[in-house]
Design an enzyme around this catalytic site. Sequence first.
Site, PDB file in Angstrom:
ATOM      1  N   THR A 189       0.819  -1.212   0.000  1.00 20.50           N
ATOM      2  CA  THR A 189       0.000   0.000   0.000  1.00 20.50           C
ATOM      3  C   THR A 189       0.854   1.264   0.000  1.00 20.50           C
ATOM      4  O   THR A 189       1.990   1.248   0.489  1.00 20.50           O
ATOM      5  CB  THR A 189      -0.897  -0.012   1.264  1.00 20.50           C
ATOM      6  N   ASP A 190       0.268   2.356  -0.481  1.00 15.75           N
ATOM      7  CA  ASP A 190       0.978   3.640  -0.414  1.00 15.75           C
ATOM      8  C   ASP A 190       1.082   4.160   1.021  1.00 15.75           C
ATOM      9  O   ASP A 190       1.838   5.089   1.295  1.00 15.75           O
ATOM     10  CB  ASP A 190       0.302   4.686  -1.322  1.00 15.75           C
ATOM     11  N   GLU A 191       0.296   3.568   1.942  1.00 18.30           N
ATOM     12  CA  GLU A 191       0.296   4.081   3.321  1.00 18.30           C
ATOM     13  C   GLU A 191       1.643   3.876   4.020  1.00 18.30           C
ATOM     14  O   GLU A 191       1.913   4.511   5.040  1.00 18.30           O
ATOM     15  CB  GLU A 191      -0.819   3.424   4.144  1.00 18.30           C
ATOM     16  N   TYR A 250      -1.744  -0.459  11.022  1.00 14.23           N
ATOM     17  CA  TYR A 250      -1.896  -1.124   9.716  1.00 14.23           C
ATOM     18  C   TYR A 250      -0.702  -0.832   8.816  1.00 14.23           C
ATOM     19  O   TYR A 250      -0.055  -1.756   8.298  1.00 14.23           O
ATOM     20  CB  TYR A 250      -3.204  -0.681   9.033  1.00 14.23           C
ATOM     21  N   LYS A 293       2.244  -3.300   7.272  1.00 17.39           N
ATOM     22  CA  LYS A 293       2.510  -3.488   5.836  1.00 17.39           C
ATOM     23  C   LYS A 293       3.955  -3.093   5.510  1.00 17.39           C
ATOM     24  O   LYS A 293       4.629  -3.752   4.718  1.00 17.39           O
ATOM     25  CB  LYS A 293       1.530  -2.662   4.992  1.00 17.39           C
TER      26      LYS A 293
HETATM   27  P1  NAD Z   1      -9.735  -7.279   2.234  1.00 16.94           P
HETATM   28  O1  NAD Z   1      -9.740  -6.992   3.697  1.00 16.94           O
HETATM   29  O2  NAD Z   1     -10.952  -6.994   1.432  1.00 16.94           O
HETATM   30  O3  NAD Z   1      -9.350  -8.805   1.969  1.00 16.94           O
HETATM   31  C1  NAD Z   1      -8.343  -9.463   2.679  1.00 16.94           C
HETATM   32  C2  NAD Z   1      -8.519 -10.957   2.460  1.00 16.94           C
HETATM   33  O4  NAD Z   1      -7.471 -11.622   3.178  1.00 16.94           O
HETATM   34  C3  NAD Z   1      -9.841 -11.512   2.974  1.00 16.94           C
HETATM   35  O5  NAD Z   1     -10.418 -12.372   2.015  1.00 16.94           O
HETATM   36  C4  NAD Z   1      -9.443 -12.272   4.231  1.00 16.94           C
HETATM   37  O6  NAD Z   1     -10.303 -13.367   4.517  1.00 16.94           O
HETATM   38  C5  NAD Z   1      -8.042 -12.724   3.893  1.00 16.94           C
HETATM   39  N1  NAD Z   1      -7.219 -12.952   5.098  1.00 16.94           N
HETATM   40  C6  NAD Z   1      -7.097 -12.139   6.185  1.00 16.94           C
HETATM   41  N2  NAD Z   1      -6.304 -12.712   7.104  1.00 16.94           N
HETATM   42  C7  NAD Z   1      -5.893 -13.900   6.581  1.00 16.94           C
HETATM   43  C8  NAD Z   1      -5.054 -14.940   7.053  1.00 16.94           C
HETATM   44  N3  NAD Z   1      -4.463 -14.873   8.255  1.00 16.94           N
HETATM   45  N4  NAD Z   1      -4.834 -16.015   6.260  1.00 16.94           N
HETATM   46  C9  NAD Z   1      -5.421 -16.086   5.025  1.00 16.94           C
HETATM   47  N5  NAD Z   1      -6.251 -15.141   4.548  1.00 16.94           N
HETATM   48  C10 NAD Z   1      -6.493 -14.064   5.315  1.00 16.94           C
HETATM   49  O7  NAD Z   1      -8.469  -6.475   1.671  1.00 16.94           O
HETATM   50  P2  NAD Z   1      -8.267  -5.718   0.289  1.00 16.94           P
HETATM   51  O8  NAD Z   1      -8.760  -4.342   0.424  1.00 16.94           O
HETATM   52  O9  NAD Z   1      -8.758  -6.572  -0.814  1.00 16.94           O
HETATM   53  O10 NAD Z   1      -6.666  -5.649   0.245  1.00 16.94           O
HETATM   54  C11 NAD Z   1      -5.913  -6.721  -0.307  1.00 16.94           C
HETATM   55  C12 NAD Z   1      -4.446  -6.375  -0.231  1.00 16.94           C
HETATM   56  O11 NAD Z   1      -4.184  -5.178  -0.940  1.00 16.94           O
HETATM   57  C13 NAD Z   1      -3.937  -6.130   1.197  1.00 16.94           C
HETATM   58  O12 NAD Z   1      -2.652  -6.662   1.304  1.00 16.94           O
HETATM   59  C14 NAD Z   1      -3.927  -4.617   1.320  1.00 16.94           C
HETATM   60  O13 NAD Z   1      -2.939  -4.206   2.235  1.00 16.94           O
HETATM   61  C15 NAD Z   1      -3.565  -4.219  -0.094  1.00 16.94           C
HETATM   62  N6  NAD Z   1      -4.051  -2.907  -0.537  1.00 16.94           N
HETATM   63  C16 NAD Z   1      -5.345  -2.554  -0.392  1.00 16.94           C
HETATM   64  C17 NAD Z   1      -5.795  -1.328  -0.877  1.00 16.94           C
HETATM   65  C18 NAD Z   1      -7.246  -0.896  -0.789  1.00 16.94           C
HETATM   66  O14 NAD Z   1      -7.560   0.255  -1.112  1.00 16.94           O
HETATM   67  N7  NAD Z   1      -8.154  -1.759  -0.380  1.00 16.94           N
HETATM   68  C19 NAD Z   1      -4.890  -0.458  -1.497  1.00 16.94           C
HETATM   69  C20 NAD Z   1      -3.533  -0.848  -1.596  1.00 16.94           C
HETATM   70  C21 NAD Z   1      -3.136  -2.083  -1.130  1.00 16.94           C
HETATM   71  O1  DAU Z   2      -4.138   4.000   0.507  1.00 17.42           O
HETATM   72  C1  DAU Z   2      -4.372   2.631   0.424  1.00 17.42           C
HETATM   73  C2  DAU Z   2      -5.204   2.186   1.615  1.00 17.42           C
HETATM   74  O2  DAU Z   2      -6.518   2.691   1.417  1.00 17.42           O
HETATM   75  C3  DAU Z   2      -5.220   0.671   1.792  1.00 17.42           C
HETATM   76  O3  DAU Z   2      -3.916   0.225   2.073  1.00 17.42           O
HETATM   77  C4  DAU Z   2      -6.154   0.278   2.931  1.00 17.42           C
HETATM   78  O4  DAU Z   2      -6.243  -1.134   3.020  1.00 17.42           O
HETATM   79  C5  DAU Z   2      -7.538   0.848   2.626  1.00 17.42           C
HETATM   80  O5  DAU Z   2      -8.413   0.554   3.694  1.00 17.42           O
HETATM   81  C6  DAU Z   2      -7.455   2.357   2.408  1.00 17.42           C
HETATM   82  O6  DAU Z   2      -7.127   3.052   3.637  1.00 17.42           O
HETATM   83  P1  DAU Z   2      -7.843   4.411   4.062  1.00 17.42           P
HETATM   84  O7  DAU Z   2      -7.738   4.559   5.515  1.00 17.42           O
HETATM   85  O8  DAU Z   2      -7.398   5.539   3.200  1.00 17.42           O
HETATM   86  O9  DAU Z   2      -9.363   4.050   3.597  1.00 17.42           O
HETATM   87  P2  DAU Z   2     -10.781   4.270   4.318  1.00 17.42           P
HETATM   88  O10 DAU Z   2     -11.828   3.921   3.316  1.00 17.42           O
HETATM   89  O11 DAU Z   2     -10.846   3.645   5.662  1.00 17.42           O
HETATM   90  O12 DAU Z   2     -10.805   5.855   4.529  1.00 17.42           O
HETATM   91  C7  DAU Z   2     -10.678   6.759   3.428  1.00 17.42           C
HETATM   92  C8  DAU Z   2     -10.714   8.166   3.986  1.00 17.42           C
HETATM   93  O13 DAU Z   2     -12.020   8.431   4.507  1.00 17.42           O
HETATM   94  C9  DAU Z   2      -9.754   8.382   5.149  1.00 17.42           C
HETATM   95  O14 DAU Z   2      -9.256   9.719   5.097  1.00 17.42           O
HETATM   96  C10 DAU Z   2     -10.645   8.229   6.385  1.00 17.42           C
HETATM   97  C11 DAU Z   2     -11.997   8.737   5.902  1.00 17.42           C
HETATM   98  N1  DAU Z   2     -13.178   8.104   6.523  1.00 17.42           N
HETATM   99  C12 DAU Z   2     -13.246   6.741   6.521  1.00 17.42           C
HETATM  100  C13 DAU Z   2     -14.321   6.103   7.090  1.00 17.42           C
HETATM  101  C14 DAU Z   2     -14.402   4.593   7.107  1.00 17.42           C
HETATM  102  C15 DAU Z   2     -14.174   8.878   7.049  1.00 17.42           C
HETATM  103  O15 DAU Z   2     -14.122  10.127   7.024  1.00 17.42           O
HETATM  104  N2  DAU Z   2     -15.258   8.234   7.626  1.00 17.42           N
HETATM  105  C16 DAU Z   2     -15.357   6.893   7.687  1.00 17.42           C
HETATM  106  O16 DAU Z   2     -16.373   6.369   8.240  1.00 17.42           O
END
Ligand code: NAD
Ligand code: DAU
Length: 352
Positions: free
Chosen positions: A134-136, A159, A163
């Site tokens: 992730t970019d985080e 988190y 990562k």
């Molecule tokens: P998600 O939470 O939707 O899915 C995670 C999956 O991993 C789920 O299916 C869960 O059951 C499985 N999992 C969790 N713990 C596990 C374990 N111990 N063993 C096996 N499986 C397990 O997550 P996502 O949003 O699809 O993110 C997927 C990946 O991409 C993550 O590594 C996250 O850090 C990365 N990522 C997410 C975002 C985003 O915006 N969602 C952006 C950049 C990177």
């Molecule tokens: O940047 C990549 C990341 O983006 C991924 O690595 C993470 O897995 C993914 O969850 C996401 O993280 P964020 O914290 O940016 O996403 P989230 O949707 O939780 O929040 C987006 C923005 O909105 C953040 O500034 C927090 C704000 N927010 C979020 C929630 C859930 C609110 O204001 N209210 C809310 O209820």
Amino acid sequence: MSKKKSILITGGAGFIGSHVVRRFVKQYPDYHIYNLDALTYAGNLENLRDIEASPNYTFVKGDITNSDFLEKLFSEQRFEGVVHLAAESHVDRSITDPLAFVKTNVIGTVNLLNAFRDLWREDMWDKRFYHISTDEVYGSLGQDGLFTEETAYDPNSPYSASKASSDHFVRAYGETYGLPYIISNCSNNYGPHHFPEKLIPLFINNIINLKPLPVYGDGNYTRDWLYVIDHAVAIDLLFHKGRIGETYNIGGFNEWKNIDLVRLLCAKMDHKLSRATGTSESLITYVKDRPGHDLRYAIDASKINKELGWKPSVTFEEGLEKTIDWYLSNSDWLQHVTSGSYQEYYKNHYGS
Ligand code: NAD
Ligand code: DAU
């Protein structure tokens, strides 16, 4: 007939993972895709109904924190490639339970690295371990600038710290054991099958149900949004054509302040639901800020663009329309994941 290449995708029942599994199963009939997922609250096999009967697909329920299980699975299936997405992914949950993030994101990743290294040892050069991050990990930007692949790591939440740690372990295994890795760091994804705890799907669900929209702090936080299928395409490209030992940033070239995004979403939802203009916006409620809330993320994705020609294929307008339409026509999915009934089903079906 030659044997199919055995490829492991972890976290394939989750949001991004399910789009990656679908793409690989459909694009690569010569691969056998194993989807390993623990089916936590975020994992849902309903995300993969359309491809679950494909002859080149197998689901394996299992936990990456269990090293014995992984060693056995790797020795049986001899995965030549790994695309690792399994993770605890929600920042707010990491604030209440950091250890769960250390267990899956750090220990789980190291377990996978060990299983891969122990299987291939001196024969790793043509194999591939692709770690999705992730970019985080880069922390927060001020008003200007972009994250590049050279930006120093500076994670602020449990988190992002977990990562960042997993990224360091992947690099370290490359240096120490010659493990052939690729890492990508992506910005915020959105699209179908996104669990309604994250901003966009949570707010869509709340608008449908006329519930408050909890905006953290003053709402002036910025994220760079990418349609999830464009991320899956980038993952496919990097897995096949990315250079070993390299990191690639992936982003949407699409920055939005939270409050502006929420207002756009509200306007679109009023229109789609044939409600009076302003109905959804009246649900906006400013709530206590997230601790350690990163001000701004924005990705410079020029490396993957220059090397592989990748760029997002849909505009934010188009992607948001597709996303809203998907949620409105998949009320069963939303109802199942919010009621928890699908978890009951897994318990009954898999016995744990
Ligand atoms: P998600 O939470 O939707 O899915 C995670 C999956 O991993 C789920 O299916 C869960 O059951 C499985 N999992 C969790 N713990 C596990 C374990 N111990 N063993 C096996 N499986 C397990 O997550 P996502 O949003 O699809 O993110 C997927 C990946 O991409 C993550 O590594 C996250 O850090 C990365 N990522 C997410 C975002 C985003 O915006 N969602 C952006 C950049 C990177
Ligand atoms: O940047 C990549 C990341 O983006 C991924 O690595 C993470 O897995 C993914 O969850 C996401 O993280 P964020 O914290 O940016 O996403 P989230 O949707 O939780 O929040 C987006 C923005 O909105 C953040 O500034 C927090 C704000 N927010 C979020 C929630 C859930 C609110 O204001 N209210 C809310 O209820």
